[in-house]
Design a protein around this motif. Structure first.
Motif, PDB file in Angstrom:
ATOM      1  N   LEU A   1       0.852  -1.178   0.000  1.00 52.37           N
ATOM      2  CA  LEU A   1       0.000   0.000   0.000  1.00 52.37           C
ATOM      3  C   LEU A   1       0.886   1.226   0.000  1.00 52.37           C
ATOM      4  CD1 LEU A   1      -2.845  -0.616   2.637  1.00 52.37           C
ATOM      5  CD2 LEU A   1      -3.128  -0.326   0.169  1.00 52.37           C
ATOM      6  N   GLY A   2       0.349   2.322  -0.516  1.00 55.57           N
ATOM      7  CA  GLY A   2       1.075   3.579  -0.484  1.00 55.57           C
ATOM      8  C   GLY A   2       0.257   4.668   0.178  1.00 55.57           C
ATOM      9  N   LEU A   3       0.925   5.513   0.931  1.00 53.41           N
ATOM     10  CA  LEU A   3       0.292   6.661   1.572  1.00 53.41           C
ATOM     11  C   LEU A   3       0.926   7.930   1.033  1.00 53.41           C
ATOM     12  CD1 LEU A   3       0.224   5.499   5.313  1.00 53.41           C
ATOM     13  CD2 LEU A   3      -1.601   5.316   3.616  1.00 53.41           C
ATOM     14  N   SER A   4       0.113   8.957   0.889  1.00 56.65           N
ATOM     15  CA  SER A   4       0.597  10.268   0.460  1.00 56.65           C
ATOM     16  C   SER A   4       0.156  11.308   1.465  1.00 56.65           C
ATOM     17  CB  SER A   4       0.044  10.622  -0.922  1.00 56.65           C
ATOM     18  OG  SER A   4       0.437   9.684  -1.896  1.00 56.65           O
ATOM     19  N   CYS A   5       0.957  12.349   1.582  1.00 56.93           N
ATOM     20  CA  CYS A   5       0.631  13.437   2.497  1.00 56.93           C
ATOM     21  C   CYS A   5       1.028  14.737   1.815  1.00 56.93           C
ATOM     22  CB  CYS A   5       1.378  13.268   3.814  1.00 56.93           C
ATOM     23  SG  CYS A   5       1.185  14.628   4.972  1.00 56.93           S
ATOM     24  N   ALA A   6       0.061  15.599   1.588  1.00 58.66           N
ATOM     25  CA  ALA A   6       0.315  16.884   0.948  1.00 58.66           C
ATOM     26  C   ALA A   6       0.239  17.985   1.988  1.00 58.66           C
ATOM     27  CB  ALA A   6      -0.709  17.126  -0.148  1.00 58.66           C
ATOM     28  N   ALA A   7       1.257  18.837   1.995  1.00 58.43           N
ATOM     29  CA  ALA A   7       1.332  19.933   2.962  1.00 58.43           C
ATOM     30  C   ALA A   7       1.022  21.254   2.290  1.00 58.43           C
ATOM     31  CB  ALA A   7       2.715  19.982   3.592  1.00 58.43           C
ATOM     32  N   SER A   8       0.178  22.026   2.929  1.00 61.46           N
ATOM     33  CA  SER A   8      -0.092  23.385   2.466  1.00 61.46           C
ATOM     34  C   SER A   8       0.442  24.353   3.500  1.00 61.46           C
ATOM     35  CB  SER A   8      -1.584  23.601   2.250  1.00 61.46           C
ATOM     36  OG  SER A   8      -2.279  23.413   3.479  1.00 61.46           O
ATOM     37  N   GLY A   9       1.055  25.442   3.026  1.00 67.94           N
ATOM     38  CA  GLY A   9       1.698  26.350   3.961  1.00 67.94           C
ATOM     39  C   GLY A   9       3.046  25.790   4.346  1.00 67.94           C
ATOM     40  N   ARG A  10       3.945  26.622   4.795  1.00 62.56           N
ATOM     41  CA  ARG A  10       5.271  26.139   5.133  1.00 62.56           C
ATOM     42  C   ARG A  10       5.899  27.086   6.153  1.00 62.56           C
ATOM     43  NH1 ARG A  10       9.170  22.757   2.939  1.00 62.56           N
ATOM     44  NH2 ARG A  10      11.318  23.318   3.387  1.00 62.56           N
ATOM     45  N   PRO A  11       5.854  26.731   7.441  1.00 60.52           N
ATOM     46  CA  PRO A  11       6.514  27.574   8.439  1.00 60.52           C
ATOM     47  C   PRO A  11       8.012  27.550   8.233  1.00 60.52           C
ATOM     48  CG  PRO A  11       5.796  25.525   9.428  1.00 60.52           C
ATOM     49  CD  PRO A  11       5.218  25.567   8.059  1.00 60.52           C
ATOM     50  N   ARG A  12       8.690  28.608   8.619  1.00 57.18           N
ATOM     51  CA  ARG A  12      10.111  28.742   8.309  1.00 57.18           C
ATOM     52  C   ARG A  12      10.958  27.692   8.999  1.00 57.18           C
ATOM     53  NH1 ARG A  12      11.368  34.336  11.641  1.00 57.18           N
ATOM     54  NH2 ARG A  12      10.603  33.630  13.677  1.00 57.18           N
ATOM     55  N   TYR A  13      10.446  27.112  10.104  1.00 57.90           N
ATOM     56  CA  TYR A  13      11.244  26.137  10.833  1.00 57.90           C
ATOM     57  C   TYR A  13      10.942  24.705  10.417  1.00 57.90           C
ATOM     58  CZ  TYR A  13       6.957  26.061  13.585  1.00 57.90           C
ATOM     59  OH  TYR A  13       5.662  26.007  13.993  1.00 57.90           O
ATOM     60  N   LEU A  14      10.075  24.548   9.430  1.00 65.34           N
ATOM     61  CA  LEU A  14       9.703  23.200   9.006  1.00 65.34           C
ATOM     62  C   LEU A  14      10.897  22.508   8.387  1.00 65.34           C
ATOM     63  CD1 LEU A  14       7.511  21.093   8.515  1.00 65.34           C
ATOM     64  CD2 LEU A  14       7.053  22.192   6.347  1.00 65.34           C
ATOM     65  N   THR A  15      11.246  21.360   8.894  1.00 65.22           N
ATOM     66  CA  THR A  15      12.369  20.621   8.343  1.00 65.22           C
ATOM     67  C   THR A  15      11.960  19.219   7.947  1.00 65.22           C
ATOM     68  OG1 THR A  15      13.045  20.016  10.596  1.00 65.22           O
ATOM     69  CG2 THR A  15      14.140  21.915   9.578  1.00 65.22           C
ATOM     70  N   ALA A  16      11.765  18.370   8.903  1.00 63.21           N
ATOM     71  CA  ALA A  16      11.505  16.972   8.600  1.00 63.21           C
ATOM     72  C   ALA A  16      10.024  16.682   8.420  1.00 63.21           C
ATOM     73  CB  ALA A  16      12.043  16.098   9.728  1.00 63.21           C
ATOM     74  N   MET A  17       9.771  15.596   7.760  1.00 63.39           N
ATOM     75  CA  MET A  17       8.426  15.043   7.723  1.00 63.39           C
ATOM     76  C   MET A  17       8.517  13.579   8.111  1.00 63.39           C
ATOM     77  SD  MET A  17       6.569  16.960   4.538  1.00 63.39           S
ATOM     78  CE  MET A  17       4.925  16.638   5.179  1.00 63.39           C
ATOM     79  N   ALA A  18       7.477  13.095   8.720  1.00 62.84           N
ATOM     80  CA  ALA A  18       7.537  11.745   9.276  1.00 62.84           C
ATOM     81  C   ALA A  18       6.184  11.066   9.212  1.00 62.84           C
ATOM     82  CB  ALA A  18       8.014  11.809  10.729  1.00 62.84           C
ATOM     83  N   TRP A  19       6.236   9.769   9.418  1.00 60.20           N
ATOM     84  CA  TRP A  19       5.020   8.973   9.557  1.00 60.20           C
ATOM     85  C   TRP A  19       5.060   8.287  10.920  1.00 60.20           C
ATOM     86  CZ3 TRP A  19       1.071   9.082   6.111  1.00 60.20           C
ATOM     87  CH2 TRP A  19       1.354   9.601   4.834  1.00 60.20           C
ATOM     88  N   PHE A  20       3.935   8.333  11.594  1.00 55.39           N
ATOM     89  CA  PHE A  20       3.724   7.598  12.833  1.00 55.39           C
ATOM     90  C   PHE A  20       2.504   6.720  12.649  1.00 55.39           C
ATOM     91  CE2 PHE A  20       6.567   9.646  15.949  1.00 55.39           C
ATOM     92  CZ  PHE A  20       6.995  10.747  15.206  1.00 55.39           C
ATOM     93  N   ARG A  21       2.315   5.788  13.552  1.00 57.29           N
ATOM     94  CA  ARG A  21       1.106   4.954  13.494  1.00 57.29           C
ATOM     95  C   ARG A  21       0.645   4.640  14.899  1.00 57.29           C
ATOM     96  NH1 ARG A  21       3.737  -0.692  11.110  1.00 57.29           N
ATOM     97  NH2 ARG A  21       4.846  -1.327  13.017  1.00 57.29           N
TER      98      ARG A  21
END
Length: 121
Positions: free
Chosen positions: A18-38
């Motif tokens: 299976l595949g998951l997608s995550c689209a982000a809108s907006g971008r705070p200046r400190y945003l660095t990593a993205m992650a998945w949790f469950r």
């Protein structure tokens, strides 16, 4: 303000993908990593995978290493989780998160709504 909108998930048999997608809108200046949790029923939310802002470094939980792949497309402000060789114990609600790089869920500032992934045996 950052909003994360996830898609994907569903029901699959053990051994499937299976595949998951995550689209982000907006971008705070400190945003660095993205992650998945469950989070499985009756259990705490756990780290699955994370990727640095440029996509050059990835980190995985031992339980998914070699089976899951996290990637991102910064031009689309999106992060993906490809899940292969799925096991019934992978059944959980999966959450996309954005913030500083960490395996700790409490350090992430923004969260998606959490699609369900169910793996049948």
């Amino acid at each position: 303000q950052v909003q994360l909108v996830e898609s994907g998930g569903g029901l699959v048999q053990a051994g499937g993908s299976l595949g998951l997608s995550c689209a982000a809108s907006g971008r705070p200046r400190y945003l660095t990593a993205m992650a998945w949790f469950r989070q499985a029923p009756g259990k705490e939310r756990e780290f699955v995978a994370a990727i640095t802002s440029g996509g050059s470094n990835t980190f995985y939980a031992e339980s998914v290493k070699g089976r899951f792949t996290i990637s991102r497309d910064n031009a689309k402000n999106a992060v993906y989780l490809q899940m292969n060789s799925l096991k019934p114990e992978d059944t959980a609600v999966y959450y996309c998160a954005a913030g500083p790089m960490s395996r700790r869920s409490d350090l992430y500032n923004y969260w998606g709504q959490g699609p369900q992934v169910t793996v049948s045996s």
